[in-house]
Design an enzyme around this catalytic site. Structure first.
Site, PDB file in Angstrom:
ATOM      1  N   ASP A  67       0.824  -1.213   0.000  1.00  0.00           N
ATOM      2  CA  ASP A  67       0.000   0.000   0.000  1.00  0.00           C
ATOM      3  C   ASP A  67       0.857   1.262   0.000  1.00  0.00           C
ATOM      4  O   ASP A  67       2.086   1.189   0.151  1.00  0.00           O
ATOM      5  CB  ASP A  67      -0.957  -0.009   1.205  1.00  0.00           C
ATOM      6  CG  ASP A  67      -0.319  -0.550   2.477  1.00  0.00           C
ATOM      7  OD1 ASP A  67       0.919  -0.577   2.556  1.00  0.00           O
ATOM      8  OD2 ASP A  67      -1.056  -0.946   3.399  1.00  0.00           O
ATOM      9  N   GLU A 143      -9.701  -1.331   5.319  1.00  0.00           N
ATOM     10  CA  GLU A 143     -10.348  -1.053   6.601  1.00  0.00           C
ATOM     11  C   GLU A 143     -11.619  -1.904   6.729  1.00  0.00           C
ATOM     12  O   GLU A 143     -12.121  -2.449   5.735  1.00  0.00           O
ATOM     13  CB  GLU A 143     -10.705   0.440   6.671  1.00  0.00           C
ATOM     14  CG  GLU A 143      -9.492   1.379   6.653  1.00  0.00           C
ATOM     15  CD  GLU A 143      -8.729   1.423   7.984  1.00  0.00           C
ATOM     16  OE1 GLU A 143      -8.760   0.438   8.754  1.00  0.00           O
ATOM     17  OE2 GLU A 143      -8.098   2.466   8.237  1.00  0.00           O
TER      18      GLU A 143
HETATM   19  C1  F6R Z   1       1.221  -1.446   6.132  1.00  0.00           C
HETATM   20  C2  F6R Z   1      -0.011  -2.197   6.260  1.00  0.00           C
HETATM   21  C3  F6R Z   1      -0.852  -2.158   7.494  1.00  0.00           C
HETATM   22  C4  F6R Z   1      -0.041  -2.475   8.747  1.00  0.00           C
HETATM   23  C5  F6R Z   1      -0.944  -2.392   9.969  1.00  0.00           C
HETATM   24  C6  F6R Z   1      -0.179  -2.691  11.241  1.00  0.00           C
HETATM   25  O1  F6R Z   1       1.812  -1.692   4.878  1.00  0.00           O
HETATM   26  O2  F6R Z   1      -0.355  -2.825   5.330  1.00  0.00           O
HETATM   27  O3  F6R Z   1      -1.870  -3.112   7.369  1.00  0.00           O
HETATM   28  O4  F6R Z   1       0.513  -3.745   8.632  1.00  0.00           O
HETATM   29  O5  F6R Z   1      -1.489  -1.120  10.061  1.00  0.00           O
HETATM   30  O6  F6R Z   1       0.770  -1.683  11.438  1.00  0.00           O
HETATM   31  P1  F6R Z   1       1.985  -1.907  12.421  1.00  0.00           P
HETATM   32  O7  F6R Z   1       2.789  -3.020  11.888  1.00  0.00           O
HETATM   33  O8  F6R Z   1       2.749  -0.607  12.377  1.00  0.00           O
HETATM   34  O9  F6R Z   1       1.418  -2.209  13.750  1.00  0.00           O
END
Ligand code: F6R
Length: 261
Positions: A67, A143
């Site tokens: 993303d 989401e």
């Molecule tokens: C980022 C992504 C998001 C994150 C998720 C968790 O490329 O795809 O889905 O994996 O927001 O974020 P962290 O790892 O920072 O807790």
């Protein structure tokens, strides 16, 4: 779905990195799916260490980001492209042009999404896709409420996700873009092996819903239940809400030597 419970993120990072290296040694033309955020960092650190020791090469491989934010100026240090440059491209030997992400600065964003989806298909699809999970159950930036059949497209971040990601923007949720381009859930499900990483109690509830709850667009990560090869690598805190914990631990203890993740 296999659930592997590790003592800490560093042990989890080593395990996943080892699986990625085995894949690239066996099939140097493999395609790695890259997540950003905190969850994959221990994997990237361990890959960098193994590459520095000459254990593995990614020179003939390709990689695709999950993303990207829409509207950040090119070169913004928190654009996911810039993050991946620092964490992956600068530390491994992928050809920089072989590491691609959605173009969040495109004038025609819809066309950019279609181009990205086509590029993944043209590369032969993703061999191993790394994923983190949001505390609301999102994967990529899909989401809650995202179609389980969705493809790469523009999404609007929830206020919770913008708040969570404000730690990368000097603590200011207002500085986190509202919009993103993300691979869809249907796109993610096309990868041949999905590896979901989860660390800490903040992820416990979402992880339990994703693994043991019903498949529902309200918890996008629950779509992983529909995929034939998913490995969840998580620490004790993140797995603290799972009801079949003993079974997952026993399965791991009894795993045959020859069987990898
Ligand atoms: C980022 C992504 C998001 C994150 C998720 C968790 O490329 O795809 O889905 O994996 O927001 O974020 P962290 O790892 O920072 O807790």
């Amino acid at each position: 779905m296999e659930v592997v419970i590790v003592d800490d993120r560093s042990q989890g990072g080593q395990m996943v990195s080892s699986a990625i290296c085995s894949r690239f040694k066996l099939e140097p033309l493999s395609v790695l799916g890259l997540a950003t955020g905190s969850s994959p960092e221990p994997v990237y650190d361990d890959l960098a260490a193994r590459y520095a020791k000459g254990e593995v090469s990614f020179r003939r491989g390709q990689a695709f980001l999950l993303d990207e934010y829409v509207g950040l100026p090119s070169g913004h240090p928190e654009s996911y492209r810039a993050v991946i440059e620092r964490q992956v491209v600068d530390r491994l030997d992928f050809e920089p042009t072989s590491v691609r992400g959605p173009d969040g600065a495109a004038t025609d964003l819809t066309a950019a999404c279609a181009t990205y989806e086509a590029a993944i298909a043209e590369a032969g699809g993703v061999s191993i896709q790394l994923l983190g999970i949001g505390s609301d159950g999102h994967i990529g930036f899909n989401e809650p409420g995202s179609s389980l059949a969705s493809r790469t497209r523009i999404k609007t971040l929830t206020a919770d996700t913008r708040r969570a990601n404000s730690r990368f923007f000097h603590g200011d949720p207002g500085a986190v873009p509202h919009h993103v381009i993300t691979q869809g859930i249907g796109t993610i499900l096309r990868a041949r092996h999905l590896i979901l990483l989860a660390w800490g109690t903040d992820k416990a509830e979402a992880l339990a819903s994703a693994i043991e709850g019903p498949v529902t667009a309200s918890i996008p990560a629950s779509a992983l239940q529909l995929h034939p090869h998913v490995t969840v690598v998580a620490d004790h805190e993140a797995t603290s809400r799972l009801t079949r914990l003993d079974y997952y631990l026993e399965t791991w203890r009894a795993k045959p030597e020859w069987q990898t993740i």
